[in-house]
Design a protein around this motif. Structure first.
Motif, PDB file in Angstrom:
ATOM      1  N   THR A  12      16.443  43.795  53.527  1.00 24.97           N
ATOM      2  CA  THR A  12      17.489  42.618  52.568  1.00 24.97           C
ATOM      3  C   THR A  12      16.242  41.548  52.619  1.00 24.97           C
ATOM      4  O   THR A  12      15.457  42.263  53.862  1.00 24.97           O
ATOM      5  CB  THR A  12      18.067  41.764  53.791  1.00 24.97           C
ATOM      6  OG1 THR A  12      18.354  40.632  53.496  1.00 24.97           O
ATOM      7  CG2 THR A  12      18.227  41.229  55.094  1.00 24.97           C
ATOM      8  N   ALA A  19      19.368  35.168  57.299  1.00 27.13           N
ATOM      9  CA  ALA A  19      19.850  36.548  57.380  1.00 27.13           C
ATOM     10  C   ALA A  19      20.717  36.580  58.997  1.00 27.13           C
ATOM     11  O   ALA A  19      22.452  36.494  57.914  1.00 27.13           O
ATOM     12  CB  ALA A  19      19.279  37.357  57.518  1.00 27.13           C
ATOM     13  N   SER A 150      26.301  44.764  56.114  1.00 27.58           N
ATOM     14  CA  SER A 150      25.182  44.689  54.817  1.00 27.58           C
ATOM     15  C   SER A 150      25.488  43.571  53.949  1.00 27.58           C
ATOM     16  O   SER A 150      24.707  42.859  53.624  1.00 27.58           O
ATOM     17  CB  SER A 150      25.644  46.217  54.651  1.00 27.58           C
ATOM     18  OG  SER A 150      24.951  46.827  55.162  1.00 27.58           O
ATOM     19  N   THR A 154      22.567  39.815  53.360  1.00 26.34           N
ATOM     20  CA  THR A 154      21.760  40.608  52.328  1.00 26.34           C
ATOM     21  C   THR A 154      22.701  38.971  50.490  1.00 26.34           C
ATOM     22  O   THR A 154      22.117  39.063  49.830  1.00 26.34           O
ATOM     23  CB  THR A 154      21.726  41.061  51.411  1.00 26.34           C
ATOM     24  OG1 THR A 154      23.692  41.724  51.006  1.00 26.34           O
ATOM     25  CG2 THR A 154      21.432  42.829  52.362  1.00 26.34           C
ATOM     26  N   THR A 155      23.703  38.674  51.213  1.00 27.00           N
ATOM     27  CA  THR A 155      23.984  37.621  50.319  1.00 27.00           C
ATOM     28  C   THR A 155      23.687  35.905  51.332  1.00 27.00           C
ATOM     29  O   THR A 155      24.326  35.712  51.806  1.00 27.00           O
ATOM     30  CB  THR A 155      24.834  37.168  50.505  1.00 27.00           C
ATOM     31  OG1 THR A 155      26.008  39.361  49.807  1.00 27.00           O
ATOM     32  CG2 THR A 155      26.318  36.185  49.144  1.00 27.00           C
TER      33      THR A 155
END
Length: 159
Positions: A12, A19, A150, A154-155
């Motif tokens: 990421t 994260a 995931s 990653t957002t």
């Protein structure tokens, strides 16, 4: 947790702190083995610490064989790396072990008893279907829970 699955790595662009903050928003706090149903809210349940986390997927139906995911977030040059280890909770693992050992005992016993000898193979095959179905339920959830983690890491978390 019994390590009973693949190890995965998620890259990421977020820092480890970002994260983990995003993952905290995607995880409902609570125990790994519970009887809750996600009518609303996050689809993951567990604990998120300062570098490590342990989560399971909250299913719409009771699934004791959902993978337990233990992860660690490590800083890299371009953000962070999330290292995942998938496994099975102790309670379903012990249940499957007891089921299989009982099946083997009964198959051997019926095979040694002349009146029941013809039942030993059908008994063994039909009784081993439940652990096989549990294994397939576990494997079906692996990709889903890795995908949800995931997406979470990653957002960026909204302020």
């Amino acid at each position: 947790m019994f390590e009973f699955g693949p190890k995965r790595v998620v890259q990421t662009g977020l820092s480890p702190e970002q994260a983990l903050a995003a993952l905290r928003k995607a995880v409902a706090p609570g125990p790994l083995f519970a009887l809750d149903r996600p009518r609303t809210g996050p689809t993951l349940r567990g604990t998120v610490g300062t570098q490590r986390f342990t989560v399971v997927r909250r299913a719409q139906f009771l699934n004791s064989f959902t993978p337990v995911v233990e992860g660690v977030v490590v800083a890299t040059e371009n953000g962070s790396q999330v290292q995942l280890t998938l496994g099975m909770h102790v309670i379903p693992f012990i249940t499957i072990a007891a089921w299989i050992s009982t099946t083997v005992f009964l198959a051997v016993w019926t095979n040694r008893t002349e009146d029941l000898e013809s039942l030993s193979l059908p008994l063994a095959l039909s009784s081993l279907m439940a652990p096989a179905l549990a294994f397939f339920a576990y494997r079906a959830d692996v990709e889903t829970v890795v995908h949800e983690i995931s997406l979470a890491v990653t957002t960026p978390a909204a302020p």
